[in-house]
Design an enzyme around this catalytic site. Structure first.
Site, PDB file in Angstrom:
ATOM      1  N   CYS A  68      43.160 -51.258  41.360  1.00  0.00           N
ATOM      2  CA  CYS A  68      43.085 -52.723  41.381  1.00  0.00           C
ATOM      3  C   CYS A  68      41.776 -53.190  42.029  1.00  0.00           C
ATOM      4  O   CYS A  68      41.463 -52.791  43.156  1.00  0.00           O
ATOM      5  CB  CYS A  68      44.284 -53.228  42.183  1.00  0.00           C
ATOM      6  SG  CYS A  68      44.379 -55.002  42.347  1.00  0.00           S
ATOM      7  N   ASN A  69      41.033 -54.033  41.337  1.00  0.00           N
ATOM      8  CA  ASN A  69      39.780 -54.547  41.905  1.00  0.00           C
ATOM      9  C   ASN A  69      40.032 -55.433  43.113  1.00  0.00           C
ATOM     10  O   ASN A  69      39.274 -55.398  44.079  1.00  0.00           O
ATOM     11  CB  ASN A  69      39.018 -55.364  40.858  1.00  0.00           C
ATOM     12  CG  ASN A  69      38.219 -54.506  39.916  1.00  0.00           C
ATOM     13  OD1 ASN A  69      37.023 -54.342  40.076  1.00  0.00           O
ATOM     14  ND2 ASN A  69      38.877 -53.917  38.933  1.00  0.00           N
ATOM     15  N   ASP A 116      48.129 -50.059  41.449  1.00  0.00           N
ATOM     16  CA  ASP A 116      47.591 -51.350  41.027  1.00  0.00           C
ATOM     17  C   ASP A 116      48.643 -52.401  41.315  1.00  0.00           C
ATOM     18  O   ASP A 116      49.812 -52.086  41.525  1.00  0.00           O
ATOM     19  CB  ASP A 116      47.267 -51.313  39.521  1.00  0.00           C
ATOM     20  CG  ASP A 116      46.757 -52.646  39.013  1.00  0.00           C
ATOM     21  OD1 ASP A 116      45.894 -53.238  39.679  1.00  0.00           O
ATOM     22  OD2 ASP A 116      47.235 -53.124  37.965  1.00  0.00           O
ATOM     23  N   SER A 117      48.233 -53.653  41.243  1.00  0.00           N
ATOM     24  CA  SER A 117      49.185 -54.744  41.423  1.00  0.00           C
ATOM     25  C   SER A 117      50.209 -54.781  40.286  1.00  0.00           C
ATOM     26  O   SER A 117      51.249 -55.396  40.421  1.00  0.00           O
ATOM     27  CB  SER A 117      48.430 -56.068  41.474  1.00  0.00           C
ATOM     28  OG  SER A 117      47.628 -56.188  40.309  1.00  0.00           O
ATOM     29  N   CYS A 125      37.980 -56.242  36.801  1.00  0.00           N
ATOM     30  CA  CYS A 125      39.438 -56.410  36.870  1.00  0.00           C
ATOM     31  C   CYS A 125      40.074 -55.412  35.914  1.00  0.00           C
ATOM     32  O   CYS A 125      39.550 -55.167  34.819  1.00  0.00           O
ATOM     33  CB  CYS A 125      39.818 -57.833  36.475  1.00  0.00           C
ATOM     34  SG  CYS A 125      41.592 -58.100  36.368  1.00  0.00           S
ATOM     35  N   THR A 126      41.189 -54.862  36.359  1.00  0.00           N
ATOM     36  CA  THR A 126      41.880 -53.824  35.576  1.00  0.00           C
ATOM     37  C   THR A 126      42.212 -54.233  34.144  1.00  0.00           C
ATOM     38  O   THR A 126      42.217 -53.402  33.252  1.00  0.00           O
ATOM     39  CB  THR A 126      43.225 -53.511  36.258  1.00  0.00           C
ATOM     40  OG1 THR A 126      43.873 -54.757  36.567  1.00  0.00           O
ATOM     41  CG2 THR A 126      43.039 -52.695  37.499  1.00  0.00           C
ATOM     42  N   HIS A 127      42.527 -55.521  33.952  1.00  0.00           N
ATOM     43  CA  HIS A 127      43.008 -55.950  32.632  1.00  0.00           C
ATOM     44  C   HIS A 127      41.889 -56.143  31.607  1.00  0.00           C
ATOM     45  O   HIS A 127      42.137 -56.118  30.410  1.00  0.00           O
ATOM     46  CB  HIS A 127      43.748 -57.281  32.757  1.00  0.00           C
ATOM     47  CG  HIS A 127      45.078 -57.183  33.417  1.00  0.00           C
ATOM     48  ND1 HIS A 127      45.221 -56.741  34.713  1.00  0.00           N
ATOM     49  CD2 HIS A 127      46.321 -57.469  32.967  1.00  0.00           C
ATOM     50  CE1 HIS A 127      46.505 -56.771  35.039  1.00  0.00           C
ATOM     51  NE2 HIS A 127      47.190 -57.207  33.998  1.00  0.00           N
ATOM     52  N   GLU A 178      48.520 -59.658  29.398  1.00  0.00           N
ATOM     53  CA  GLU A 178      49.938 -59.332  29.601  1.00  0.00           C
ATOM     54  C   GLU A 178      50.808 -59.899  28.493  1.00  0.00           C
ATOM     55  O   GLU A 178      51.918 -59.416  28.260  1.00  0.00           O
ATOM     56  CB  GLU A 178      50.396 -59.801  30.981  1.00  0.00           C
ATOM     57  CG  GLU A 178      49.574 -59.109  32.047  1.00  0.00           C
ATOM     58  CD  GLU A 178      50.317 -58.738  33.298  1.00  0.00           C
ATOM     59  OE1 GLU A 178      51.370 -59.300  33.565  1.00  0.00           O
ATOM     60  OE2 GLU A 178      49.795 -57.858  34.029  1.00  0.00           O
ATOM     61  N   TYR A 180      47.907 -59.909  42.630  1.00  0.00           N
ATOM     62  CA  TYR A 180      47.254 -59.838  43.934  1.00  0.00           C
ATOM     63  C   TYR A 180      46.026 -60.768  43.924  1.00  0.00           C
ATOM     64  O   TYR A 180      45.534 -61.168  44.965  1.00  0.00           O
ATOM     65  CB  TYR A 180      46.746 -58.417  44.220  1.00  0.00           C
ATOM     66  CG  TYR A 180      47.800 -57.393  44.615  1.00  0.00           C
ATOM     67  CD1 TYR A 180      49.169 -57.642  44.489  1.00  0.00           C
ATOM     68  CD2 TYR A 180      47.406 -56.146  45.111  1.00  0.00           C
ATOM     69  CE1 TYR A 180      50.104 -56.679  44.851  1.00  0.00           C
ATOM     70  CE2 TYR A 180      48.332 -55.184  45.484  1.00  0.00           C
ATOM     71  CZ  TYR A 180      49.677 -55.449  45.348  1.00  0.00           C
ATOM     72  OH  TYR A 180      50.594 -54.494  45.709  1.00  0.00           O
ATOM     73  N   GLY A 181      45.541 -61.038  42.730  1.00  0.00           N
ATOM     74  CA  GLY A 181      44.241 -61.699  42.550  1.00  0.00           C
ATOM     75  C   GLY A 181      44.148 -63.116  43.060  1.00  0.00           C
ATOM     76  O   GLY A 181      43.057 -63.661  43.149  1.00  0.00           O
TER      77      GLY A 181
HETATM   78  N1  DGL Z   1      44.846 -55.675  39.119  1.00  0.00           N
HETATM   79  C1  DGL Z   1      44.204 -56.919  39.443  1.00  0.00           C
HETATM   80  C2  DGL Z   1      42.705 -56.661  39.640  1.00  0.00           C
HETATM   81  O1  DGL Z   1      42.126 -55.734  39.107  1.00  0.00           O
HETATM   82  C3  DGL Z   1      44.444 -57.969  38.384  1.00  0.00           C
HETATM   83  C4  DGL Z   1      45.829 -58.544  38.422  1.00  0.00           C
HETATM   84  C5  DGL Z   1      46.149 -59.243  39.720  1.00  0.00           C
HETATM   85  O2  DGL Z   1      45.645 -60.349  39.967  1.00  0.00           O
HETATM   86  O3  DGL Z   1      46.885 -58.673  40.503  1.00  0.00           O
HETATM   87  O4  DGL Z   1      42.076 -57.405  40.337  1.00  0.00           O
END
Ligand code: DGL
Length: 255
Positions: free
Chosen positions: A70-71, A7-8, A178-180, A146, A39-40
């Site tokens: 990561c999405n 993941d990011s 999204c993961t979060h 976070e 990454y988003g």
């Molecule tokens: N892990 C990213 C996602 O699921 C969220 C955090 C990011 O923007 O990197 O898209």
């Protein structure tokens, strides 16, 4: 068997948790690219390059299967990863779409990072099946989680700010793209109400990889991050429910 998950940053630990809950006799290697998160809000090219570098690191750890938690990376980099890796690669988009198609009455909401939403990947896949799709980029959810602010007035107001339009559009299903976001699930469910089914891809993904998983022996977990910030261990414990020592690594960067 060894499963690699990347993941990011820390959010992918929500996916790792679902996988570890289901597969108790598999080794897991996690990589969070905390030095380059988010990454988003990056371009497709950059997300693809970062994703290939994460995969290369995990391949070096001897993984047999790769999960892109990561999405944003799943939206942009899945095809490139599948083309370049000799092992099965799974992302989080298809499992979410599959589940939504199973349960929706016809109106699906999708929330995610700017990258995921502007890639339009959820929308395209769902619309192929005649489903009406309402999307909303919800970038503030990531820093909120976070900061550990997964409940309380501020979190509630931000949930309302992002979800108002989807609620007014009367979506019957909402994909947490999204993961979060699973950490905000209680607040999101409360705001959207009982008539809206909320989907988090992780559990569907865990089922989807079953034919490829060979369990044996004890489970070993290795947590790697490209940056270790002071609140990293707090976040690992918040998401995984256990403390595990993170290892600092650097990636085989090409540029
Ligand atoms: N892990 C990213 C996602 O699921 C969220 C955090 C990011 O923007 O990197 O898209």
């Amino acid at each position: 068997m060894k499963i690699g998950v990347f993941d990011s940053g820390v959010g992918g630990l929500t996916v790792l948790k679902a996988l570890r809950d289901k597969y108790k006799h598999v080794d897991f290697v996690y990589l969070g690219d905390t030095a380059r998160v988010p990454y988003g809000n990056k371009s497709a090219q950059t997300v693809i390059r970062y994703s290939l570098e994460c995969a290369e690191f995990l391949m070096g750890e001897g993984i047999d299967l790769l999960v892109v938690a990561c999405n944003s990376a799943s939206s942009y980099a899945l095809d490139s990863l599948r083309e370049s890796l000799p092992i099965p690669v799974f992302g989080v988009i298809d499992p979410g779409v599959k589940k939504a198609l199973e349960i929706t009455k016809g109106k699906v909401g999708v929330i995610g990072t700017r990258a995921t939403i502007s890639s339009g990947v959820y929308k395209r896949r769902l619309e192929e099946y005649g489903v009406e799709v309402y999307q909303k980029a919800s970038p503030l959810f990531v820093p909120l989680v976070e900061e550990g602010m997964v409940e309380g007035k501020i979190a509630q107001e931000i949930v309302e700010y992002y979800l108002k339009d989807l609620k007014e559009a009367r979506v019957d299903t909402l994909i947490l793209g999204c993961t979060h976001y699973p950490l905000l699930r209680p607040l999101i469910e409360r705001y959207m109400g009982d008539n809206v089914k909320v989907i988090d891809s992780a559990t569907v993904l865990a089922l989807e990889i079953e034919p490829f998983v060979k369990e044996k022996g004890l489970s070993y977990l290795e947590l790697n991050f490209t940056d270790i910030s002071p609140n990293l261990e707090f976040l690992i414990e918040l998401i995984l429910g256990e403390v595990d020592k993170p290892r600092l690594v650097s990636l085989p960067c090409k540029v």
